[in-house]
Design a protein around this motif. Structure first.
Motif, PDB file in Angstrom:
ATOM      1  N   UNK A 166      28.728  16.564  37.012  1.00 30.13           N
ATOM      2  CA  UNK A 166      29.351  15.974  35.820  1.00 30.13           C
ATOM      3  C   UNK A 166      28.749  14.607  35.489  1.00 30.13           C
ATOM      4  N   UNK A 167      28.144  13.968  36.468  1.00 29.53           N
ATOM      5  CA  UNK A 167      27.532  12.668  36.219  1.00 29.53           C
ATOM      6  C   UNK A 167      26.209  12.753  35.489  1.00 29.53           C
ATOM      7  N   UNK A 168      25.648  13.964  35.376  1.00 28.68           N
ATOM      8  CA  UNK A 168      24.366  14.114  34.703  1.00 28.68           C
ATOM      9  C   UNK A 168      24.406  15.121  33.555  1.00 28.68           C
ATOM     10  N   UNK A 187      26.905  21.409  29.150  1.00 27.35           N
ATOM     11  CA  UNK A 187      26.036  21.663  30.285  1.00 27.35           C
ATOM     12  C   UNK A 187      24.630  21.110  30.172  1.00 27.35           C
ATOM     13  N   UNK A 188      24.272  20.544  29.015  1.00 22.29           N
ATOM     14  CA  UNK A 188      22.947  19.960  28.866  1.00 22.29           C
ATOM     15  C   UNK A 188      22.899  18.590  29.568  1.00 22.29           C
ATOM     16  N   UNK A 189      21.694  18.139  29.980  1.00 21.66           N
ATOM     17  CA  UNK A 189      21.579  16.812  30.602  1.00 21.66           C
ATOM     18  C   UNK A 189      22.072  15.714  29.658  1.00 21.66           C
ATOM     19  N   UNK A 190      22.647  14.664  30.239  1.00 17.87           N
ATOM     20  CA  UNK A 190      23.096  13.540  29.419  1.00 17.87           C
ATOM     21  C   UNK A 190      21.919  12.810  28.789  1.00 17.87           C
ATOM     22  N   UNK A 191      20.809  12.756  29.494  1.00 19.77           N
ATOM     23  CA  UNK A 191      19.638  12.056  28.953  1.00 19.77           C
ATOM     24  C   UNK A 191      18.375  12.587  29.612  1.00 19.77           C
ATOM     25  N   UNK A 192      17.407  12.948  28.786  1.00 23.73           N
ATOM     26  CA  UNK A 192      16.053  13.241  29.263  1.00 23.73           C
ATOM     27  C   UNK A 192      15.073  12.184  28.774  1.00 23.73           C
ATOM     28  N   UNK A 198      23.344   5.585  35.322  1.00 22.79           N
ATOM     29  CA  UNK A 198      23.234   4.303  36.040  1.00 22.79           C
ATOM     30  C   UNK A 198      21.810   4.076  36.528  1.00 22.79           C
ATOM     31  N   UNK A 199      21.181   5.111  37.040  1.00 24.88           N
ATOM     32  CA  UNK A 199      19.803   4.974  37.509  1.00 24.88           C
ATOM     33  C   UNK A 199      18.852   4.767  36.333  1.00 24.88           C
ATOM     34  N   UNK A 200      19.061   5.549  35.275  1.00 24.71           N
ATOM     35  CA  UNK A 200      18.194   5.424  34.105  1.00 24.71           C
ATOM     36  C   UNK A 200      18.321   4.049  33.463  1.00 24.71           C
ATOM     37  N   UNK A 201      19.497   3.458  33.559  1.00 27.37           N
ATOM     38  CA  UNK A 201      19.706   2.139  32.980  1.00 27.37           C
ATOM     39  C   UNK A 201      18.817   1.092  33.669  1.00 27.37           C
ATOM     40  N   UNK A 202      18.548   1.325  34.942  1.00 29.54           N
ATOM     41  CA  UNK A 202      17.716   0.375  35.696  1.00 29.54           C
ATOM     42  C   UNK A 202      16.232   0.712  35.599  1.00 29.54           C
ATOM     43  N   UNK A 203      15.904   1.995  35.489  1.00 29.51           N
ATOM     44  CA  UNK A 203      14.497   2.396  35.558  1.00 29.51           C
ATOM     45  C   UNK A 203      13.910   2.793  34.216  1.00 29.51           C
TER      46      UNK A 203
END
Length: 353
Positions: A291-293, A298-303, A334-339
């Motif tokens: 659910x975090x992604x 069911x699609x990814x939150x962000x690619x 959260x990871x994408x926000x940093x990277x």
């Protein structure tokens, strides 16, 4: 005598704006890829109409074993010395084996193989790894199960204002994938790539439901993306466009569609409804995930995640006879926000598209 053009400057010289002229040239260069895309789509649509018109006059025939057929004589002087008075056809011959795609193995009435034809037919019958001439499409054969699949890859135009071109690109890929699938006996299809369209968009709806009424959607929002304006680029869909295809007086449809734009999107003059023949499913929507992604469907939150955009534009679609068992899980917000994504940190670990 002194010519007037020396003492009196022409309006072209008097009103010349060097800065504006340079800016205009830059804008025209930025729109050059889009104009090329329009030309490609119009060319493909024209070829499709020519193919359809020709196929209406063709009477397709198929044969079964033991059918009697005639074979056309080779063009040129006949070996028997009859010259132009030789028969145009020779035979009859009997169909011995059927390989599909118009290939047959034939014998004479006594069962004797022809000296030249069997090699050609056997070579085509054993060719297990053909490749399509269509750009971005190929057929792949599994080495274990001997099953073929059509795999297509696409990178759709980004410009959010040009929903007609984006939809036309997707339509062309689906049409060619379906034809290649039918040519090989209705084999499964896999479509992947950067569609530059969000899961809530009309283009996503077209892929998922197999049909779309174009006039119910705004051309500038077919992909669901917001128009992006920056110092480096401003999207102006009409700069140089009307001059290139002369549609300034075209009749406007609902939501601002013109006849030319509908033609680019549908490939058919005057049509406003699209339909494809592939029953597609999204691989990520078919496989449960974290659910975090994942979003609600069911699609990814962000690619894709960078300073100007965050969302899902990359997908994997497959025909319903395939069942995905696992997909590569995307990164959390959260990871994408940093990277960010694309990112040098994940360049070798994860495929961006």
């Amino acid at each position: 005598m002194i010519p007037v053009k020396i003492s009196e400057q022409s309006p072209r010289v008097s009103f010349y704006d060097e800065v504006g002229n340079i800016q205009g040239h830059k804008e025209e260069l930025e729109l050059l890829p889009e104009i090329r895309e329009q030309a490609q789509i119009r060319e493909a649509a024209l070829k499709q109409r020519m193919t359809n018109r020709y196929n209406k006059k063709v009477i397709r025939r198929s044969f079964t074993p033991d059918d009697l057929v005639l074979i056309r004589n080779d063009i040129g002087v006949n070996k028997s010395g009859d010259g132009k008075l030789a028969a145009n056809w020779k035979g009859p011959y009997k169909i011995r084996e059927v390989f599909g795609k118009g290939y047959y193995k034939v014998t004479d009435l006594n069962g004797t193989k022809l000296p030249s034809c069997p090699k050609i037919f056997e070579k085509n019958a054993q060719n297990d790894k053909p490749e399509s001439e269509t750009s971005g499409l190929t057929t792949v054969t599994s080495s274990t199960e001997r099953k073929r699949s059509v795999i297509g890859n696409i990178h759709v135009l980004f410009n959010p204002n040009r929903g007609d071109i984006k939809l036309g690109q997707v339509r062309l890929l689906l049409d060619k994938a379906y034809k290649l699938s039918e040519e090989w006996g209705s084999i499964p299809v896999i479509i992947a790539g950067d569609l530059n369209s969000l899961p809530q968009s009309a283009i996503y709806e077209f892929l998922a439901s197999s049909k779309l009424d174009i006039q119910l959607h705004n051309r500038k929002n077919m992909s669901g993306q917001l128009e992006i304006q920056s110092n480096s680029r401003v999207f102006r869909s009409q700069i140089g466009y009307e001059a290139s295809i002369s549609i300034s007086h075209s009749r406007q449809f609902l939501h601002g569609w013109t006849m030319e734009e509908l033609n680019l999107a549908t490939g058919t003059i005057g049509a406003a409804n699209l339909q494809h023949h592939l029953n597609l499913r999204s691989a990520y929507s078919s496989v449960p995930g974290n659910h975090g992604t994942r979003d609600d469907i069911g699609e990814p939150l962000a690619t894709s995640y960078h300073s100007k955009f965050m969302g899902t534009v990359d997908y994997i679609w497959h025909s319903e006879e395939l069942t995905p068992v696992r997909v590569l899980e995307t990164l959390t917000i959260d990871i994408l926000r940093r990277t960010g994504l694309p990112s040098e940190l994940f360049h070798h670990k994860e495929a961006y598209h």
